[in-house]
Design an enzyme around this catalytic site. Structure first.
Site, mmCIF file in Angstrom:
data_model
loop_
_atom_site.group_PDB
_atom_site.id
_atom_site.type_symbol
_atom_site.label_atom_id
_atom_site.label_comp_id
_atom_site.label_asym_id
_atom_site.label_seq_id
_atom_site.Cartn_x
_atom_site.Cartn_y
_atom_site.Cartn_z
ATOM 1 N N ARG A 1 14.953 -0.813 -38.400
ATOM 2 C CA ARG A 1 15.142 -1.813 -37.348
ATOM 3 C C ARG A 1 16.524 -1.700 -36.426
ATOM 4 O O ARG A 1 16.620 -1.920 -35.254
ATOM 5 C CB ARG A 1 15.096 -2.899 -37.786
ATOM 6 C CG ARG A 1 13.749 -3.602 -38.139
ATOM 7 C CD ARG A 1 13.988 -5.174 -38.884
ATOM 8 N NE ARG A 1 14.325 -6.065 -37.963
ATOM 9 C CZ ARG A 1 13.605 -6.782 -37.345
ATOM 10 N NH1 ARG A 1 12.463 -6.723 -37.138
ATOM 11 N NH2 ARG A 1 14.378 -7.748 -36.493
ATOM 12 N N ARG B 1 23.349 5.380 -33.419
ATOM 13 C CA ARG B 1 23.769 6.200 -31.952
ATOM 14 C C ARG B 1 24.952 7.184 -32.265
ATOM 15 O O ARG B 1 25.863 6.617 -32.743
ATOM 16 C CB ARG B 1 23.778 5.280 -31.058
ATOM 17 C CG ARG B 1 22.590 4.550 -30.628
ATOM 18 C CD ARG B 1 23.010 3.890 -29.098
ATOM 19 N NE ARG B 1 22.213 2.844 -29.135
ATOM 20 C CZ ARG B 1 22.320 1.710 -29.254
ATOM 21 N NH1 ARG B 1 23.538 0.923 -29.408
ATOM 22 N NH2 ARG B 1 21.323 0.702 -28.932
ATOM 23 N N ARG C 1 11.453 -15.103 -47.205
ATOM 24 C CA ARG C 1 12.946 -15.585 -47.444
ATOM 25 C C ARG C 1 13.223 -16.628 -46.522
ATOM 26 O O ARG C 1 12.454 -16.725 -45.408
ATOM 27 C CB ARG C 1 13.906 -14.356 -47.066
ATOM 28 C CG ARG C 1 14.030 -13.139 -48.007
ATOM 29 C CD ARG C 1 14.155 -13.650 -49.355
ATOM 30 N NE ARG C 1 15.827 -13.719 -49.355
ATOM 31 C CZ ARG C 1 16.625 -14.318 -50.299
ATOM 32 N NH1 ARG C 1 16.044 -14.540 -51.414
ATOM 33 N NH2 ARG C 1 17.852 -14.207 -50.624
ATOM 34 N N ARG D 1 26.105 -14.560 -42.175
ATOM 35 C CA ARG D 1 26.558 -14.225 -40.889
ATOM 36 C C ARG D 1 27.116 -15.550 -40.295
ATOM 37 O O ARG D 1 26.652 -16.735 -40.584
ATOM 38 C CB ARG D 1 25.764 -13.496 -39.794
ATOM 39 C CG ARG D 1 24.459 -14.026 -39.717
ATOM 40 C CD ARG D 1 23.638 -13.084 -38.810
ATOM 41 N NE ARG D 1 22.082 -13.728 -38.622
ATOM 42 C CZ ARG D 1 21.195 -13.071 -38.082
ATOM 43 N NH1 ARG D 1 21.144 -11.936 -37.736
ATOM 44 N NH2 ARG D 1 19.700 -13.645 -38.166
ATOM 45 N N GLU E 1 24.988 -18.793 -41.619
ATOM 46 C CA GLU E 1 23.763 -18.552 -41.895
ATOM 47 C C GLU E 1 23.673 -18.104 -43.443
ATOM 48 O O GLU E 1 24.297 -17.399 -43.875
ATOM 49 C CB GLU E 1 23.030 -17.504 -41.129
ATOM 50 C CG GLU E 1 21.443 -17.160 -41.379
ATOM 51 C CD GLU E 1 20.871 -16.269 -40.547
ATOM 52 O OE1 GLU E 1 21.284 -16.348 -39.420
ATOM 53 O OE2 GLU E 1 20.217 -15.682 -41.175
ATOM 54 N N TYR F 1 6.854 -8.931 -40.043
ATOM 55 C CA TYR F 1 8.296 -9.129 -39.660
ATOM 56 C C TYR F 1 8.395 -8.711 -38.054
ATOM 57 O O TYR F 1 8.916 -7.475 -37.850
ATOM 58 C CB TYR F 1 9.153 -8.081 -40.647
ATOM 59 C CG TYR F 1 10.729 -8.219 -40.400
ATOM 60 C CD1 TYR F 1 11.257 -9.305 -39.676
ATOM 61 C CD2 TYR F 1 11.454 -7.624 -41.093
ATOM 62 C CE1 TYR F 1 12.575 -9.385 -39.516
ATOM 63 C CE2 TYR F 1 12.891 -7.652 -41.110
ATOM 64 C CZ TYR F 1 13.410 -8.391 -40.152
ATOM 65 O OH TYR F 1 14.699 -8.604 -40.162
ATOM 66 N N ASP G 1 9.205 -8.967 -34.326
ATOM 67 C CA ASP G 1 10.090 -9.559 -33.065
ATOM 68 C C ASP G 1 9.432 -10.250 -32.016
ATOM 69 O O ASP G 1 8.009 -10.081 -32.154
ATOM 70 C CB ASP G 1 10.849 -8.224 -32.289
ATOM 71 C CG ASP G 1 11.870 -7.457 -33.386
ATOM 72 O OD1 ASP G 1 12.331 -8.057 -33.986
ATOM 73 O OD2 ASP G 1 11.987 -6.333 -33.068
HETATM 74 N N1 UDP Z 1 21.548 -4.935 -41.925
HETATM 75 C C1 UDP Z 1 22.712 -4.393 -42.596
HETATM 76 N N2 UDP Z 1 23.896 -4.790 -42.213
HETATM 77 C C2 UDP Z 1 24.224 -5.286 -41.133
HETATM 78 C C3 UDP Z 1 22.842 -5.850 -40.391
HETATM 79 C C4 UDP Z 1 21.811 -5.591 -40.753
HETATM 80 O O1 UDP Z 1 22.506 -3.825 -43.641
HETATM 81 O O2 UDP Z 1 25.096 -5.935 -40.928
HETATM 82 C C5 UDP Z 1 20.026 -4.392 -42.331
HETATM 83 C C6 UDP Z 1 19.538 -5.537 -43.219
HETATM 84 O O3 UDP Z 1 18.945 -4.699 -44.620
HETATM 85 C C7 UDP Z 1 18.808 -6.263 -42.371
HETATM 86 C C8 UDP Z 1 18.161 -5.114 -41.323
HETATM 87 O O4 UDP Z 1 19.305 -4.297 -41.250
HETATM 88 O O5 UDP Z 1 17.576 -6.976 -42.951
HETATM 89 C C9 UDP Z 1 17.706 -5.514 -40.025
HETATM 90 O O6 UDP Z 1 18.546 -6.217 -39.434
HETATM 91 P P1 UDP Z 1 18.162 -7.012 -38.136
HETATM 92 O O7 UDP Z 1 19.444 -7.492 -37.568
HETATM 93 O O8 UDP Z 1 17.179 -6.422 -37.343
HETATM 94 O O9 UDP Z 1 17.934 -8.493 -38.657
HETATM 95 P P2 UDP Z 1 17.147 -9.822 -38.190
HETATM 96 O O10 UDP Z 1 18.330 -10.728 -38.372
HETATM 97 O O11 UDP Z 1 16.847 -9.458 -36.784
HETATM 98 O O12 UDP Z 1 15.970 -10.255 -38.696
#
Ligand code: UDP
Length: 373
Positions: free
Chosen positions: A172, A176, A249, A280, A302, A350, A352
């Protein structure tokens, strides 16, 4: 003939889009939700003049012109671009993984140097065909980034080892080799001006909505009202968990209003170490560039927690075990000709936001025919 053509269970995005399109095709719709508010998990409310994302931060992003044009009928979007920050034990890194991240981690300056560093770490780990999230992550960004920015965060978020999680979850996030820290690779991005709740309210305008009504508790009388049901709740709950419960979850938030103009100077800061108990901190005002509020701010810590029966589900756990159970429920769903299952919970995906909207538009097309206006 029954009073309504469609009883739509759930006033989240799938339900609202389905109802709006069905209504515009002349169908009679009743929308119900067991919560006391519309908009499902994209719900926002105002506190200290700030739109607070009650169930977690939502940034709208899509490459689908049809979806963008559709939602733009119901709201204007600001030009917000998400640039998440990762805090690993006081070290700040840029997310998603880009040249700023690689420079901070290794001091590399060019894409070539960064790619070489990742390739050497991938090789040292001996990964050719990634089989799980850990291997996928190391193969994409190397061991150092995996250890500092992915492992702790992911294990907190999912409550499972990265070795047991499917690799698609990490895909996801973009990787880059440019100095571009825009979180999403999407043509269209932004946050609805006035909040998501207003956007969904605009979709539902002129449609009967009953809140605080639990479909499964009052099923017989509700079914008697409508020809068909659009069900966006958990698919396993619909079937009385008869094959067992799917896992989810859950996240929970500790929200605080602070008498200061800024707490962290960014909409989202991820705490990627294992020891910080929350995943976060969200500072809601920065989704709207501060939007004129100067003296106060609202933040949410969170926490990700294991879900148990009776809790609010947030994220489907799309691993093999749950995928197989979902397939069995899906087979039961096929035998319910008068029920359409959709949304993150109804489809156990999952999704978006744009994917949910696309799925709802497709469901209306299948159900009612081409969308005319
Ligand atoms: N992820 C991570 N570190 C971060 C942010 C995301 O390892 O700092 C990984 C984590 O496994 C997460 C996945 O990337 O489940 C997808 O993150 P995304 O931000 O897409 O999750 P959302 O909060 O949108 O569900």
């Amino acid at each position: 003939m029954k009073q309504y053509d469609y009883l739509i269970v759930g006033a989240g995005l799938f339900g609202a889009v389905f109802a709006e399109r069905a209504k515009s095709a002349g169908k009679r719709c009743l929308v119900i939700d067991r919560r006391e508010h519309i908009a499902g998990n994209v719900y926002t409310y105002r506190q200290a003049g700030i739109n607070v994302h009650k169930y977690g931060p939502h940034v709208f992003h899509t490459n689908a012109t049809e979806v963008w044009e559709y939602v733009s009928r119901f709201t204007k979007f600001n030009n917000f671009r998400l640039g998440t920050i990762a805090n690993y034990k006081g070290e700040i890194y840029s997310l998603p993984f880009n040249m700023y991240t690689f420079n901070k981690m290794w001091g590399v300056l060019t894409p070539e140097e960064a790619e070489a560093k990742i390739a050497s770490q991938r090789e040292a780990a001996g990964i050719t065909e990634p089989k799980n999230l850990e291997e996928q992550a190391i193969s994409l960004v190397g061991t150092d980034i995996y250890e500092k920015l992915i492992k702790g965060y992911t294990e907190k978020q999912w409550g499972r080892s990265c070795k047991e999680l499917p690799s698609f979850i990490i895909k996801r996030l973009p990787v880059r080799f440019t100095y571009d820290n825009n979180y999403f690779n999407a043509l269209y991005q932004g946050i609805p001006v006035g909040g998501y709740t207003q956007m969904v309210a605009n979709m539902l305008e002129g449609i009967e909505v009953r809140l605080g009504v639990d479909y499964l508790e009052h099923r017989a009388e509700l079914d008697a009202l409508a020809e068909k049901v659009v069900y966006t709740g958990p698919i396993d709950e619909y079937f009385g968990y008869r094959l067992g419960a799917l896992e989810y979850r859950r996240v929970h938030f500790e929200t605080e209003e602070l008498d200061k103009p800024s707490y962290q100077g960014n909409a989202i800061v991820n705490y990627t170490d294992r020891d910080t108990p929350y995943t976060r901190i969200i500072e809601h005002k920065w989704f709207e560039q501060g939007s004129g509020v100067t003296d106060k701010t609202v933040i949410s810590r969170e926490y990700s927690v294991e879900w148990k029966l009776g809790d609010e589900p947030y994220y489907p756990v799309n691993d093999e075990k749950n995928g197989a159970l979902y397939a069995q429920y899906r087979a039961l769903a096929e035998k319910e000709p008068n029920v359409i299952f959709g949304g993150r919970l109804g489809a156990y995906k999952y999704y978006d936001m744009d994917q949910v909207i696309r799925a709802a538009l497709d469901a209306v097309r299948t159900e009612i025919g081409p969308i005319i206006s």
